[in-house]
Design an enzyme around this catalytic site. Structure first.
Site, PDB file in Angstrom:
ATOM      1  N   ASN A   7       0.862  -1.179   0.000  1.00 47.94           N
ATOM      2  CA  ASN A   7       0.000   0.000   0.000  1.00 47.94           C
ATOM      3  C   ASN A   7       0.902   1.234   0.000  1.00 47.94           C
ATOM      4  OD1 ASN A   7      -1.754   2.081   0.522  1.00 47.94           O
ATOM      5  ND2 ASN A   7      -2.687   1.142   2.328  1.00 47.94           N
ATOM      6  N   ARG A  91      -2.759  -1.918  -3.262  1.00 45.41           N
ATOM      7  CA  ARG A  91      -3.902  -1.034  -3.087  1.00 45.41           C
ATOM      8  C   ARG A  91      -3.712   0.159  -4.023  1.00 45.41           C
ATOM      9  NH1 ARG A  91      -5.515   2.634   2.108  1.00 45.41           N
ATOM     10  NH2 ARG A  91      -7.498   3.308   1.272  1.00 45.41           N
ATOM     11  N   HIS A 180     -12.492   4.345  -0.029  1.00 41.11           N
ATOM     12  CA  HIS A 180     -12.614   3.381   1.084  1.00 41.11           C
ATOM     13  C   HIS A 180     -13.474   2.183   0.681  1.00 41.11           C
ATOM     14  CE1 HIS A 180     -12.215   7.023   4.044  1.00 41.11           C
ATOM     15  NE2 HIS A 180     -11.032   6.460   3.858  1.00 41.11           N
ATOM     16  N   GLY A 210     -12.147   7.335  10.092  1.00 41.66           N
ATOM     17  CA  GLY A 210     -10.728   7.419  10.470  1.00 41.66           C
ATOM     18  C   GLY A 210     -10.295   8.857  10.278  1.00 41.66           C
ATOM     19  N   GLY A 212      -9.380   9.998   7.394  1.00 37.33           N
ATOM     20  CA  GLY A 212     -10.313  10.213   6.288  1.00 37.33           C
ATOM     21  C   GLY A 212     -11.585   9.475   6.686  1.00 37.33           C
ATOM     22  N   ARG A 241      -9.704  17.542   6.718  1.00 38.55           N
ATOM     23  CA  ARG A 241     -10.424  17.914   5.481  1.00 38.55           C
ATOM     24  C   ARG A 241     -11.790  18.507   5.799  1.00 38.55           C
ATOM     25  NH1 ARG A 241      -9.713  12.141   2.671  1.00 38.55           N
ATOM     26  NH2 ARG A 241      -7.791  11.754   3.818  1.00 38.55           N
ATOM     27  N   PHE A 284      -8.984  12.637  17.369  1.00 39.81           N
ATOM     28  CA  PHE A 284     -10.131  12.681  18.272  1.00 39.81           C
ATOM     29  C   PHE A 284      -9.765  12.341  19.721  1.00 39.81           C
ATOM     30  CE2 PHE A 284     -12.341  12.887  14.319  1.00 39.81           C
ATOM     31  CZ  PHE A 284     -13.461  13.653  14.608  1.00 39.81           C
ATOM     32  N   LEU A 332     -11.433   5.797  14.446  1.00 48.75           N
ATOM     33  CA  LEU A 332     -12.387   6.387  15.374  1.00 48.75           C
ATOM     34  C   LEU A 332     -13.610   5.479  15.563  1.00 48.75           C
ATOM     35  CD1 LEU A 332     -13.315   8.993  16.916  1.00 48.75           C
ATOM     36  CD2 LEU A 332     -14.196   9.804  14.737  1.00 48.75           C
ATOM     37  N   GLY A 333     -14.115   4.955  14.464  1.00 49.06           N
ATOM     38  CA  GLY A 333     -15.295   4.083  14.526  1.00 49.06           C
ATOM     39  C   GLY A 333     -15.056   2.832  15.345  1.00 49.06           C
ATOM     40  N   ASN A 335     -12.571   2.611  17.794  1.00 51.91           N
ATOM     41  CA  ASN A 335     -12.012   2.848  19.139  1.00 51.91           C
ATOM     42  C   ASN A 335     -12.807   3.763  20.050  1.00 51.91           C
ATOM     43  OD1 ASN A 335      -9.447   1.342  19.077  1.00 51.91           O
ATOM     44  ND2 ASN A 335      -9.037   2.658  17.317  1.00 51.91           N
ATOM     45  N   GLU A 384      -8.764  -4.188   5.263  1.00 53.52           N
ATOM     46  CA  GLU A 384      -8.609  -4.034   3.813  1.00 53.52           C
ATOM     47  C   GLU A 384      -7.552  -4.995   3.284  1.00 53.52           C
ATOM     48  OE1 GLU A 384      -9.075   0.598   3.011  1.00 53.52           O
ATOM     49  OE2 GLU A 384      -8.370   0.172   5.013  1.00 53.52           O
TER      50      GLU A 384
END
Ligand code: ADP
Length: 403
Positions: A7, A91, A180, A210, A212, A241, A284, A332-333, A335, A384
């Site tokens: 990647n 990737r 993604h 994440g 992104g 972003r 975060f 984030l999703g 943790n 992934e």
């Protein structure tokens, strides 16, 4: 079969070597700061100590070469020779409209990836460098490209076209592509498996949150809409972003702040998002800590982020005419129980009920909805790499000589 997964980012290379008989990761690592002072390779043979090598790494080819040396090293290696690598999976960020699935890399496919460079100027050139380096260093191994955009190629025109003159789409391919894709597909599949159902019978909203971040509507196994767009700048407010803004802000900024178009691009990609709102951090963990100590702008950044995710979930439920499951994944999703709960709070009208105790989880895929919740909620760590490895195996199996 052993698959080498690569990647390549603009100044980094993440890699894994996977034994596909067991799907065990044999080694993994990261090359950072390619072409910059302080370049470093961190190589971890799984189950053993990591090895950190600082060196001058002027380009991706040197980076890949160092990784291959580490994999075959007498002390830290996990294979005895490069011949043990049977296939390589890359990737690739952007596959445009041409690539709707993973493909074997041929000279023609390389041209196709080159044709998408304009739309992913930081990412596709890096992937091409990785492909070129592997072709020259492990010539015997067939290579596969797995695209971030491919899964979203099932979106209908009403979802992927912008309110712009149609000629722009025809001339330059200006449309929503979404990113993604590999992650959204993987977690949706896992959610269906955990429900004992087929993805083709379900309506799922997947939230990849994440640095992104993007949300996808997956109806009957197909992506029908996603929040990222022509580029990964669109949609949610992210770490740095902006996500969706009124496009008229761009000329406004150029006039008021005397910015060039390049500066505006940089501003929206690197200085905005929760970093810009909080003025503190894109991470975060920092924001949650600061907010807990009363920092108002960190709290505001968290509120805006969660509100935007919630709005996307709502709009995608409308787009699908209902929802059976909502999935959270990525840094984030996976943790932040706090953020998952904040997003789900107020969605009860859809038939969701989060279970606070079950939601207090990290690291392993878990149903986090309460018993009897009409809509299932899941936290599923994304993977992934395993999708890239499986696609690579499936495509290369007929080409790899039996050992
Ligand atoms: P990338 O898009 O760079 O691959 P990741 O999926 O690794 O990003 O997510 C990184 C982000 O996840 C961090 O910037 C941070 O905001 C968030 N994150 C990671 N761990 C935690 C945690 N324990 N609590 C809150 N946020 C976290």
């Amino acid at each position: 079969m052993k698959v080498f997964i690569v990647n390549c980012g603009s100044s980094s290379i993440k890699y894994q070597l996977v034994d596909m008989e067991t799907e065990n990761v044999l080694a993994k690592g990261l090359v950072e700061r390619i072409g910059l002072p302080g370049a470093v390779l961190t190589h971890t043979p799984v189950g053993r100590d990591k090895v950190v090598t600082e060196a001058e790494i002027p380009d991706h080819s040197t980076g890949i070469s160092m990784v291959l040396n580490a994999l075959t090293d007498a002390e830290h290696g996990v294979i005895s020779s490069l011949r043990d690598i049977d296939a390589v999976g890359h990737r690739v960020a952007h596959g445009g409209e041409r690539f709707t699935d993973s493909v074997l890399i041929t000279a023609d496919v390389v041209k196709g990836i080159e044709a998408c460079v304009e739309m992913a100027p930081l990412h596709n050139p890096a992937a091409l460098l990785g492909i070129k380096a592997c072709k020259s260093l492990i010539e015997h191994a067939p290579q596969v490209a797995v695209f971030d955009t491919a899964f979203h190629q099932t979106m209908p025109k009403q979802a992927y076209l912008y309110g712009l003159p149609y000629e722009l789409y025809e001339k330059y391919g200006v449309r929503r592509y979404g990113f993604h894709g590999t992650s959204h597909k993987y977690v949706a599949q896992r959610a269906a498996e955990m429900m004992g159902k087929h993805m083709t019978d379900l309506r799922i909203v997947t939230c990849h949150l994440g640095n992104g971040a993007s949300v996808t509507a997956i109806k009957n196994g197909k992506s029908i809409d996603t929040s990222m767009g022509f580029t990964p700048l669109a949609g949610l407010v992210m770490g740095t972003r902006s996500g969706e803004i009124d496009p008229a802000i761009i000329p406004f900024l150029m006039v008021k702040e005397n910015m060039t178009i390049q500066e505006v691009d940089d501003y929206l990609n690197k200085k905005s998002g929760v970093l810009g709102i909080s003025g503190l951090s894109s991470d975060f963990r920092d924001l949650e800590e600061a907010a807990s100590k009363g920092d108002e702008r960190s709290q505001l950044a968290i509120d805006i982020f969660a509100y935007r995710v919630k709005k996307f979930i709502g709009s995608y439920v409308a787009a699908m005419g209902g929802v059976d499951a909502i999935v959270f994944t990525a840094g984030l999703g996976e943790n932040s129980a706090f953020m998952r709960e904040k997003i789900c709070n107020g969605l009860e009208f859809l038939g969701t009920r989060i279970d606070e105790a079950k939601n207090n989880v990290r690291g392993k895929e878990t149903e986090i909805s309460a018993d009897g919740s009409k809509v299932k909620l899941f936290m599923i760590p994304t993977n992934e790499e395993i999708v890239i490895a499986r696609d690579t195996k499936a495509i290369c199996a007929p080409l790899v000589p039996a050992k």
